[in-house]
Design an enzyme around this catalytic site. Structure first.
Site, mmCIF file in Angstrom:
data_model
loop_
_atom_site.group_PDB
_atom_site.id
_atom_site.type_symbol
_atom_site.label_atom_id
_atom_site.label_comp_id
_atom_site.label_asym_id
_atom_site.label_seq_id
_atom_site.Cartn_x
_atom_site.Cartn_y
_atom_site.Cartn_z
ATOM 1 C CD GLU A 118 -3.116 2.866 -3.360
ATOM 2 O OE1 GLU A 118 -3.826 3.889 -3.291
ATOM 3 O OE2 GLU A 118 -3.359 1.831 -2.701
ATOM 4 C CG HIS A 119 -0.032 6.377 -0.850
ATOM 5 N ND1 HIS A 119 -0.870 7.461 -0.700
ATOM 6 C CD2 HIS A 119 -0.736 5.299 -0.424
ATOM 7 C CE1 HIS A 119 -2.020 7.066 -0.184
ATOM 8 N NE2 HIS A 119 -1.964 5.749 -0.001
ATOM 9 C CD GLU B 44 -5.164 5.548 2.772
ATOM 10 O OE1 GLU B 44 -5.871 4.602 2.364
ATOM 11 O OE2 GLU B 44 -4.119 5.919 2.180
ATOM 12 C CG HIS C 2 -1.804 1.182 1.302
ATOM 13 N ND1 HIS C 2 -1.759 2.075 2.346
ATOM 14 C CD2 HIS C 2 -2.751 1.666 0.449
ATOM 15 C CE1 HIS C 2 -2.636 3.044 2.146
ATOM 16 N NE2 HIS C 2 -3.248 2.821 1.012
#
Length: 440
Positions: free
Chosen positions: A61-62, A140, A58
């Site tokens: 992903e950023h 997040e 994840h």
């Protein structure tokens, strides 16, 4: 470049190519609207992570939007949106995907951008970008998980549903401790291992010239070297039934009592998974469902109630029940009613009308997904990465419509049982002064 496979007969027209470096390319030509979708699936998700380094998939992903050799900082967003396109990326247990929908004449830009970060992200990955995106992901987590009512329910149920050493035991968001522990060297090794052309599927769908599209793919992706260091994910297989109920009580500052349960269901890509989907649709999808009618309309013990299906290919799927209690209704009351409805369904199965309605609902949702070029591009990648053949997309609806009422009853009887579930019970408590100060 390999010769393209012939287009499938009926359904979505599909051609396939494979570059010398292993990149699999799936094209689908459709000139209905002047737009094209680019979707890139990497075969990496949280199931590929190791203990102590969760959340890396994840995090990437950023990081993939943080800059590459030729596109700095927020440039990927600026270039796509400036050209009239849209874009994003997501991470799951089983894959990470990136996608753009562009005006037709801007397709080359999207392909170049995806190739640039696949081939050159490491040139731009430094401590500053690592720290920047680490903080974004941690924020997040706070906003979507830690500081919202019931926010960690999915994480808790996943941990209860899969054993401690299972690759699906943790969710893609990762833990705060592991995010803090991840080093730049960890990130570089993770990228080198998984973000390679031979670990990816690229789909291009819409108003395209296939020959031109594949020429651009060859031009921009063809020189990126393959990488052979990837290890297969750990085995995610488990017995069909847990064999006991696993339960956890959570006392938090939440609006109402809640009952959440996760049932172990068949793997995605099987006929049994489609039957389970139909069973959950009859039981808990929408206001006409059995669970909703029983708890919300008849008993008035709940303000909301529904079933959902988390489809997983590498591990048992999960049937997710979510009930929010009304007033002073107890979890014991709600649970007794749920078990009565599940037992009745296991004995009788769906009526002909219920099955027809459920199949129509699943068919409509599926066709809605395929209406957009972006939806088609994503599904082509999904079937290619998880099941090996993008052309399986053309039989998906027919497979659901072919499932019988007896198959739906049988999978419910075998799987929707008290000894095959993880249960999370929420009991409201007032927030302490310390909690309120921390939240502030």
């Amino acid at each position: 470049m390999a010769n393209p496979a012939p287009a499938s007969t009926g359904g979505i027209a599909i051609t396939e190519h494979r570059l010398a470096n292993g990149l699999r390319v799936v094209l689908s030509e459709d000139h209905l609207t002047p737009v094209a979708a680019v979707c890139l699936w990497y075969d990496v998700g949280s199931r590929h992570e190791v203990k102590g380094r969760t959340g890396l998939a994840h995090l990437f992903e950023h990081l993939m939007f943080q800059g590459s050799a030729n596109v700095s900082n927020n440039g990927h967003f600026e270039l796509v949106q400036g050209a009239g396109g849209s874009l994003n990326g997501t991470t799951s247990f089983e894959r990470t995907n990136y996608f753009e929908t562009m005006p037709t004449h801007q397709l080359e830009l999207a392909l170049w951008l995806e190739a640039d970060r696949m081939g050159s992200l490491l040139a731009a990955l430094d401590e500053a970008s690592m720290e920047n995106q680490r903080d974004v992901v941690k924020n997040e987590r706070r906003q979507r998980y830690d500081n919202v009512p019931y926010g960690t329910a999915f994480e808790k149920l996943t941990a209860l549903s899969y054993p401690e050493d299972h690759p699906y035991h943790h969710t893609p968001i990762g833990s705060m401790a592991d995010l803090d522990a991840a080093t730049l060297e960890d990130a570089r090794a993770f990228f080198s291992t998984y973000y390679a052309p031979n670990n990816a599927v690229l789909s291009v769908v819409g108003d395209i010239d296939p020959e031109q599209a594949i020429a651009w793919v060859e031009k921009y992706f063809g020189s990126i070297p393959a990488h052979d260091g990837k290890q297969p994910p750990r085995d995610g297989s488990l017995p069909e039934v847990v064999g006991r109920e696993v339960r956890e009580l959570v006392e938090e500052d939440v609006p109402s009592r809640a009952l959440m349960s996760a049932y172990r269901l068949p793997h995605d890509g099987t006929r049994e998974a489609d039957a389970a989907d139909l069973a959950l649709t009859v039981l808990g999808s929408g206001e006409s469902s059995r669970i909703y009618n029983r708890l919300v309309r008849r008993d008035r013990t709940a303000i909301s109630a529904g079933f959902g299906l988390l489809r997983l290919a590498g591990a048992p799927s999960l049937g997710w029940l979510d009930v929010k209690a009304a007033g002073d209704a107890t979890i014991a009351q709600i649970e007794l009613a749920v078990d009565e409805e599940l037992a009745r369904f296991a004995a009788e199965g769906p009526s002909a009308e219920e099955l027809e309605r459920a199949q129509a609902q699943v068919e409509r949702e599926w066709l809605d997904r395929l209406t957009t070029v972006a939806g088609r591009a994503d599904e082509l990648c999904r079937f290619a990465v998880l099941f090996g053949d993008p052309k399986l997309v053309n039989g998906a609806v027919a497979r659901v419509l072919d499932v019988t009422a007896e198959e739906v009853r049988a999978v419910a009887a075998a799987r929707l049982r008290p000894d095959n579930r993880a249960v999370l019970v929420y009991e409201p408590v007032a927030a302490s002064t310390d909690d309120e100060e921390e939240a502030a």
